[in-house]
Write a protein that holds these residues in place. Sequence first.
Motif, PDB file in Angstrom:
ATOM      1  N   ILE A  10       0.868  -1.388  -0.030  1.00  0.00           N
ATOM      2  CA  ILE A  10      -0.016  -0.086  -0.190  1.00  0.00           C
ATOM      3  C   ILE A  10       0.621   1.345   0.093  1.00  0.00           C
ATOM      4  N   ASN A  12       1.057   5.855  -0.974  1.00  0.00           N
ATOM      5  CA  ASN A  12       0.059   7.051  -0.994  1.00  0.00           C
ATOM      6  C   ASN A  12       0.463   7.951  -2.368  1.00  0.00           C
ATOM      7  N   THR A  41      -1.720  -1.076  -4.024  1.00  0.00           N
ATOM      8  CA  THR A  41      -2.591  -0.206  -4.020  1.00  0.00           C
ATOM      9  C   THR A  41      -2.195   1.123  -3.517  1.00  0.00           C
ATOM     10  N   CYS A  43      -3.529   4.024  -1.618  1.00  0.00           N
ATOM     11  CA  CYS A  43      -4.841   4.109  -0.734  1.00  0.00           C
ATOM     12  C   CYS A  43      -5.648   5.410  -1.026  1.00  0.00           C
ATOM     13  N   ILE A  48      -9.789   2.386   2.081  1.00  0.00           N
ATOM     14  CA  ILE A  48      -8.911   1.867   2.860  1.00  0.00           C
ATOM     15  C   ILE A  48      -9.028   0.263   3.019  1.00  0.00           C
ATOM     16  N   SER A  50      -9.485  -3.220   5.004  1.00  0.00           N
ATOM     17  CA  SER A  50      -9.767  -3.758   6.291  1.00  0.00           C
ATOM     18  C   SER A  50      -8.884  -4.923   6.916  1.00  0.00           C
ATOM     19  N   ILE A  64       3.532  -1.190   3.917  1.00  0.00           N
ATOM     20  CA  ILE A  64       2.941   0.298   3.997  1.00  0.00           C
ATOM     21  C   ILE A  64       3.955   1.312   3.718  1.00  0.00           C
ATOM     22  N   THR A  70      -0.718   8.515   6.398  1.00  0.00           N
ATOM     23  CA  THR A  70      -1.123   7.170   5.666  1.00  0.00           C
ATOM     24  C   THR A  70      -0.824   5.966   6.608  1.00  0.00           C
ATOM     25  N   ARG A  73      -3.781   5.790   9.485  1.00  0.00           N
ATOM     26  CA  ARG A  73      -5.078   5.565   8.942  1.00  0.00           C
ATOM     27  C   ARG A  73      -5.140   3.819   8.503  1.00  0.00           C
ATOM     28  N   THR A  74      -4.247   3.678   7.896  1.00  0.00           N
ATOM     29  CA  THR A  74      -4.018   2.110   7.333  1.00  0.00           C
ATOM     30  C   THR A  74      -3.900   1.281   8.399  1.00  0.00           C
TER      31      THR A  74
END
Length: 285
Positions: A10, A12, A41, A43, A48, A50, A64, A70, A73-74
């Motif tokens: 993940i 940003n 991905t 984000c 987001i 889960s 991540i 970022t 939140r993730t």
Amino acid sequence: MTENPLTWLIYNGSSGSFDRTLLGEVTVMLRDAGYAPDRVTDCCEEDILSAEDANRAGVELIAILGGDGTLSRTIAGLEGFDGAVLPLPGGTFNLLCRMIFGERDPLEILKEFSDGRLTPQRRACIRGDGGLLALSEVLAGPGATWADVREELRDGNIPELLAKSIEAASESTAGPMVAVAEPRRGRPEGYSGVRLVPGPSGMAIAGYGAEGFLTLLQQGAAILARDFRGGPHDDLATAKKVVCRSVESAPIPLMIDGERSEGSPQVVFSLDTLGVDLLGPADGR
């Protein structure tokens, strides 16, 4: 982990610190370590992910690459994930990654991961009223408006940075101060910012006066390379529960892992354990 662990990456893509070349290098290093990402991905372009999504798909590793917002939140959405999360610094300040890895860059961290020197860990976190979750720090008080300055610094918008700096300095000096009501510590008149940092035995509490934030503005261009954390402050205590209270019964501005928020005139913060494994050095260094 299994022989061919399902891995998600993940990032940003809209962050001012985003580096597509670095993303490519991270992808290659994950592949070379035996964890080729099955899904990459952005984000900001998808919802987001889960813990339920990841568990249902059988994911074992989620890497991540991003800044504190970022990551916060993730990771918050991944509490209950059965696998492990590898946070990689890709922002301006990278508070969480500095807490875990020191000054290592993403490629150095991935080299340690590839060498098997990272282990899953359940880290301390801070929870607050209204579902607030902080992985690296909370700043409560009018000094939290410096999060807006941080945003402009991240985007490289110098004129807006200076304008926001003046605004933040004014708010930090004149805004309703915040006192540490429990445990009762520090200045009765309160602070421009009460900073909480989670640790294994409690939250470290520090109080920052308005004069410290004002000094940043007076230093002019120095603000481009500095933030409030290194300024003068009062080390107040370490506690598992902290109650912050506005001395004027006004809503309390908050900065949660570097991102702006707002709380009630009184906010209760508690030390807790994050509900997902983060990978970090086995020796804690």
